[in-house]
Scaffold this active site. Structure first.
Site, short mmCIF file in Angstrom:
data_model
loop_
_atom_site.label_atom_id
_atom_site.label_comp_id
_atom_site.label_asym_id
_atom_site.label_seq_id
_atom_site.Cartn_x
_atom_site.Cartn_y
_atom_site.Cartn_z
N HIS A 99 136.00 -49.49 -11.61
CA HIS A 99 134.92 -49.14 -10.67
C HIS A 99 133.59 -49.62 -11.26
CE1 HIS A 99 132.92 -46.95 -7.51
NE2 HIS A 99 132.07 -46.53 -8.42
N GLY A 108 141.45 -37.67 -5.77
CA GLY A 108 140.01 -37.72 -5.47
C GLY A 108 139.50 -39.14 -5.70
N VAL A 109 138.77 -39.70 -4.76
CA VAL A 109 138.32 -41.10 -4.87
C VAL A 109 137.37 -41.26 -6.06
CG1 VAL A 109 137.08 -42.95 -3.69
CG2 VAL A 109 138.61 -41.47 -2.40
N ASP A 110 137.68 -42.22 -6.93
CA ASP A 110 136.86 -42.54 -8.11
C ASP A 110 136.66 -41.32 -9.03
OD1 ASP A 110 136.57 -45.13 -7.09
OD2 ASP A 110 134.77 -44.60 -5.98
N SER A 122 138.47 -61.43 -9.34
CA SER A 122 138.02 -61.88 -10.67
C SER A 122 138.53 -60.95 -11.78
CB SER A 122 136.49 -62.03 -10.73
OG SER A 122 135.86 -60.79 -10.76
N LEU A 142 143.72 -44.57 -1.17
CA LEU A 142 145.16 -44.29 -1.19
C LEU A 142 145.46 -42.85 -0.79
CD1 LEU A 142 146.03 -46.11 -4.54
CD2 LEU A 142 146.30 -46.98 -2.21
N MET A 180 140.53 -52.41 -1.81
CA MET A 180 139.54 -51.63 -1.07
C MET A 180 140.17 -50.74 0.01
SD MET A 180 137.19 -52.49 -2.97
CE MET A 180 135.48 -52.22 -2.48
N ARG A 181 141.23 -50.02 -0.37
CA ARG A 181 141.82 -49.03 0.53
C ARG A 181 141.87 -47.71 -0.22
NH1 ARG A 181 143.01 -49.80 5.71
NH2 ARG A 181 144.96 -48.63 5.57
N ASN A 194 142.30 -47.92 -12.14
CA ASN A 194 141.34 -48.57 -11.26
C ASN A 194 140.11 -48.95 -12.07
OD1 ASN A 194 140.11 -49.35 -8.73
ND2 ASN A 194 138.87 -47.49 -8.87
C1 GAR Z 1 134.75 -55.20 -8.75
O1 GAR Z 1 133.39 -55.12 -9.09
C2 GAR Z 1 135.39 -53.83 -8.81
O2 GAR Z 1 134.88 -53.03 -9.83
C3 GAR Z 1 135.02 -53.29 -7.45
O3 GAR Z 1 135.19 -54.35 -6.57
C4 GAR Z 1 134.93 -55.57 -7.27
C5 GAR Z 1 136.10 -56.48 -7.07
O4 GAR Z 1 135.83 -57.74 -7.60
N1 GAR Z 1 135.84 -52.18 -7.10
C6 GAR Z 1 135.43 -51.15 -6.39
O5 GAR Z 1 134.30 -51.06 -5.94
C7 GAR Z 1 136.48 -50.08 -6.16
N2 GAR Z 1 135.86 -48.85 -5.79
P1 GAR Z 1 137.00 -58.71 -8.02
O6 GAR Z 1 137.89 -58.85 -6.76
O7 GAR Z 1 136.31 -59.99 -8.34
O8 GAR Z 1 137.74 -58.11 -9.16
#
Ligand code: GAR
Length: 194
Positions: free
Chosen positions: A112, A146-148, A15, A96, A93-94, A110
């Protein structure tokens, strides 16, 4: 003026990717989405991208086993093939490796679903509710090893309301994510100035 060529990396419904595609339909928007790449062959977002006439690619991680860098070398080659300037992770969702992160340093962003540095990692809405915070939200940041953890480019706040559950709160955050991501991507293009 030529627009920045952006690849969006997804693993799921896409989305946020769709919001970027929508923003980029405006010819005045400074970026165009030239590639949507997924590590998951049946990620829902791929259908949305194809319907919008955007090139898609699947580079599954499974065949690479534990060799994450080999997977990322394939991704990097594909990004270069499409002449990409900026990489936007949107529910990719990997985690890196330093290889891809350093290759795209300053040009990989990214989104978050929390107000970083609060609640890095997964299940952010549930954790925000459990912590009893009054304000939750989302963050766009540069990707670092570092993640996030990378430098924050923008945040949008959402008030936590009485009676919120994970889904209700998550839906309001997601609405903000879609606006924030398009804005921060445009700002980054402006800041890079190329
Ligand atoms: C989103 O809420 C994004 O912020 C989150 O995954 C969802 C993906 O939704 N990302 C993370 O959690 C990354 N750490 P989408 O596929 O509908 O964009």
């Amino acid at each position: 003026m030529s627009r920045a060529r952006v690849a969006v990396l997804i693993s799921g419904r896409g989305s946020n990717m769709a919001a970027l595609i929508e923003a980029a339909k405006d010819p005045a928007y400074p970026a165009e989405i030239v590639l949507v790449l997924s590590n998951i062959a049946d990620a829902g977002g791929l259908d949305i991208a194809q319907a919008a006439g955007i090139e898609t690619a699947v580079i599954a991680h499974a065949p690479f086993g534990k060799d994450r860098e080999a997977h990322e070398r394939m991704i990097d080659a594909r990004l270069r093939q499409s002449g990409v300037h900026i990489v936007a992770l949107a529910g990719y969702m990997r985690v890196l490796t330093p290889y891809l992160v350093e290759t795209w340093a300053g040009r990989m962003i990214n989104i978050h679903p929390s107000l970083l540095p609060a609640f890095p990692g997964l299940h952010t809405h549930q954790r925000a509710l459990e912590a009893g915070v009054a304000k939750h939200g989302c963050t766009v940041h540069l990707v670092t090893t570092g993640v996030d953890e990378g430098p924050i480019l923008g945040q949008a706040e959402v008030e936590v309301l009485p009676g919120d559950d994970e889904d209700r709160l998550g839906a309001r955050v997601l609405e903000q994510e879609h606006k924030l991501y398009a804005r921060c991507l445009a700002d980054l293009v402006g800041a890079l100035g190329d």
